[in-house]
Design a protein around this motif. Structure first.
Motif, PDB file in Angstrom:
ATOM      1  N   PRO A 138       0.823  -1.215   0.000  1.00  0.00           N
ATOM      2  CA  PRO A 138       0.000   0.000   0.000  1.00  0.00           C
ATOM      3  C   PRO A 138       0.855   1.262   0.000  1.00  0.00           C
ATOM      4  CG  PRO A 138       0.104  -0.921   2.200  1.00  0.00           C
ATOM      5  CD  PRO A 138       0.807  -1.897   1.301  1.00  0.00           C
ATOM      6  N   SER A 139       0.310   2.325  -0.568  1.00  0.00           N
ATOM      7  CA  SER A 139       1.002   3.614  -0.551  1.00  0.00           C
ATOM      8  C   SER A 139       0.948   4.230   0.838  1.00  0.00           C
ATOM      9  CB  SER A 139       0.374   4.568  -1.570  1.00  0.00           C
ATOM     10  OG  SER A 139       0.523   4.067  -2.877  1.00  0.00           O
ATOM     11  N   VAL A 140      -0.120   3.932   1.574  1.00  0.00           N
ATOM     12  CA  VAL A 140      -0.248   4.450   2.934  1.00  0.00           C
ATOM     13  C   VAL A 140      -1.100   3.495   3.766  1.00  0.00           C
ATOM     14  CG1 VAL A 140      -2.299   5.834   2.382  1.00  0.00           C
ATOM     15  CG2 VAL A 140      -0.864   6.477   4.329  1.00  0.00           C
ATOM     16  N   VAL A 141      -0.722   3.350   5.023  1.00  0.00           N
ATOM     17  CA  VAL A 141      -1.497   2.589   6.002  1.00  0.00           C
ATOM     18  C   VAL A 141      -1.802   3.531   7.156  1.00  0.00           C
ATOM     19  CG1 VAL A 141      -1.548   0.630   7.589  1.00  0.00           C
ATOM     20  CG2 VAL A 141      -0.346   0.427   5.401  1.00  0.00           C
ATOM     21  N   VAL A 142      -3.078   3.712   7.452  1.00  0.00           N
ATOM     22  CA  VAL A 142      -3.487   4.579   8.557  1.00  0.00           C
ATOM     23  C   VAL A 142      -3.859   3.694   9.742  1.00  0.00           C
ATOM     24  CG1 VAL A 142      -5.117   6.323   9.356  1.00  0.00           C
ATOM     25  CG2 VAL A 142      -4.310   6.362   6.985  1.00  0.00           C
TER      26      VAL A 142
ATOM     27  N   ALA B 127      -3.470   8.453  16.131  1.00  0.00           N
ATOM     28  CA  ALA B 127      -3.490   8.106  14.706  1.00  0.00           C
ATOM     29  C   ALA B 127      -2.089   8.274  14.135  1.00  0.00           C
ATOM     30  CB  ALA B 127      -4.472   8.998  13.959  1.00  0.00           C
ATOM     31  N   SER B 128      -1.664   7.320  13.342  1.00  0.00           N
ATOM     32  CA  SER B 128      -0.350   7.394  12.701  1.00  0.00           C
ATOM     33  C   SER B 128      -0.454   6.852  11.280  1.00  0.00           C
ATOM     34  CB  SER B 128       0.693   6.601  13.497  1.00  0.00           C
ATOM     35  OG  SER B 128       0.282   5.254  13.664  1.00  0.00           O
ATOM     36  N   SER B 129       0.486   7.263  10.439  1.00  0.00           N
ATOM     37  CA  SER B 129       0.491   6.839   9.034  1.00  0.00           C
ATOM     38  C   SER B 129       1.795   6.121   8.725  1.00  0.00           C
ATOM     39  CB  SER B 129       0.332   8.053   8.109  1.00  0.00           C
ATOM     40  OG  SER B 129      -0.866   8.740   8.391  1.00  0.00           O
ATOM     41  N   TRP B 130       1.699   5.113   7.840  1.00  0.00           N
ATOM     42  CA  TRP B 130       2.849   4.263   7.541  1.00  0.00           C
ATOM     43  C   TRP B 130       2.917   3.938   6.054  1.00  0.00           C
ATOM     44  CZ3 TRP B 130       5.809   3.097  11.840  1.00  0.00           C
ATOM     45  CH2 TRP B 130       5.205   3.373  13.072  1.00  0.00           C
ATOM     46  N   CYS B 131       4.110   3.629   5.599  1.00  0.00           N
ATOM     47  CA  CYS B 131       4.299   3.144   4.230  1.00  0.00           C
ATOM     48  C   CYS B 131       5.256   1.960   4.276  1.00  0.00           C
ATOM     49  CB  CYS B 131       4.847   4.250   3.327  1.00  0.00           C
ATOM     50  SG  CYS B 131       6.497   4.837   3.785  1.00  0.00           S
ATOM     51  N   CYS B 132       5.319   1.223   3.187  1.00  0.00           N
ATOM     52  CA  CYS B 132       6.190   0.048   3.140  1.00  0.00           C
ATOM     53  C   CYS B 132       7.643   0.466   2.952  1.00  0.00           C
ATOM     54  CB  CYS B 132       5.770  -0.874   1.997  1.00  0.00           C
ATOM     55  SG  CYS B 132       4.168  -1.652   2.242  1.00  0.00           S
ATOM     56  N   ASN B 133       8.512  -0.146   3.716  1.00  0.00           N
ATOM     57  CA  ASN B 133       9.948   0.099   3.597  1.00  0.00           C
ATOM     58  C   ASN B 133      10.502  -0.856   2.547  1.00  0.00           C
ATOM     59  OD1 ASN B 133      12.607   0.773   3.929  1.00  0.00           O
ATOM     60  ND2 ASN B 133      12.834  -0.177   5.940  1.00  0.00           N
ATOM     61  N   VAL B 134      10.472  -0.420   1.303  1.00  0.00           N
ATOM     62  CA  VAL B 134      10.914  -1.270   0.195  1.00  0.00           C
ATOM     63  C   VAL B 134      12.434  -1.239   0.124  1.00  0.00           C
ATOM     64  CG1 VAL B 134      10.769  -1.711  -2.272  1.00  0.00           C
ATOM     65  CG2 VAL B 134       8.801  -0.761  -1.051  1.00  0.00           C
TER      66      VAL B 134
END
Length: 246
Positions: A92-96, A238-245
């Motif tokens: 995903p581009s973003v995970v909330v 609340a926090s936002s995350w992205c995949c560490n590719v």
């Protein structure tokens, strides 16, 4: 858990405890989507406990995962691990991630006492938003808070409906261990959170420093989280995350 895919159309996959809740959610979203003439909307629901099936990603689609009060409903480390691995596999581009802050271990005395202080703060905060004779407040206290507090006071390991709260620091370590990177909250997100709170707050001013209902950009995580708190106690984060590719 909600999976949103944005491209030529908006497709949403929702996960809930009962099929009735999924139908109600679909009805509200379809009604909302009708206000956008050029939006093609699709909704697919899964009842909790169903096997998670990886959806096919179409070309030029953006995937966003919305985990709002979902992770604390998982009553084992294996289920949490399975969910985070599944989410990561979607790229995903973003995970909330939105969770209530507390202690998962309510079988010991001190964590249970901490949980009671947490709910005391929530009850105090309700005075700022809803009058004592409010039907909405009575419903919140009886149908939601009352049931959760009962679980905390009398923890039942076989009760899958009893939420297990954890601190933001715990979720941060867990998200990073499964390959996610924290995203700093934008100034627009913080401003919108403050605006929404100001609309709901009546008797007390919204202030970051005084001991009132507050929205604060969490300095403990370099602005990667927004916390709703009462009298210096964090209630929801609340926090936002992205995949560490790599």
């Amino acid at each position: 858990m909600q999976l949103v895919r944005i491209g030529s159309c908006s497709r949403l996959q929702g996960l809930a405890e009962a099929w009735r809740k999924l139908q109600e959610t679909e009805s509200r979203l379809v009604s909302f989507a009708k206000g956008f003439r050029n939006l093609v909307f699709e909704f697919h629901g899964l009842v909790r406990g169903s096997k998670l099936v990886k959806p096919k990603k179409k070309k030029n689609e953006t995937v966003a995962v919305n985990l709002v009060f979902h992770m604390n409903s998982l009553n084992s480390s294996s289920k949490i691990s399975e969910t985070l691995k599944f989410v990561y596999s979607l790229c995903p581009s973003v995970v909330v991630l939105v969770e209530q802050e507390g202690s998962r271990d309510t079988h010991r005395f001190l964590p249970r006492l901490e949980s009671l202080h947490y709910f005391a703060a929530i009850f105090d905060s309700l005075d700022d938003c809803l009058p004592l004779d409010s039907a909405e407040r009575l419903s919140i206290e009886k149908n939601h808070l009352g049931k959760v507090i009962k679980c905390v006071i009398n923890p039942d390991t076989d009760n899958d409906c009893c939420p297990r709260f954890e601190k933001m620091e715990t979720w941060k370590r867990r998200m990073e261990s499964y390959g996610f990177l924290g995203i700093k909250q934008s100034s627009k997100s913080v401003m919108q959170a403050k605006l929404l709170l100001k609309i709901r707050s009546h008797s007390s001013p919204v202030n970051l420093m005084e001991k009132t209902m507050q929205v604060s950009e969490s300095e403990r995580d370099e602005g990667q989280a927004i916390s709703l708190g009462w009298q210096e106690r964090f209630l929801i984060t609340a926090s936002s995350w992205c995949c560490n590719v790599r």
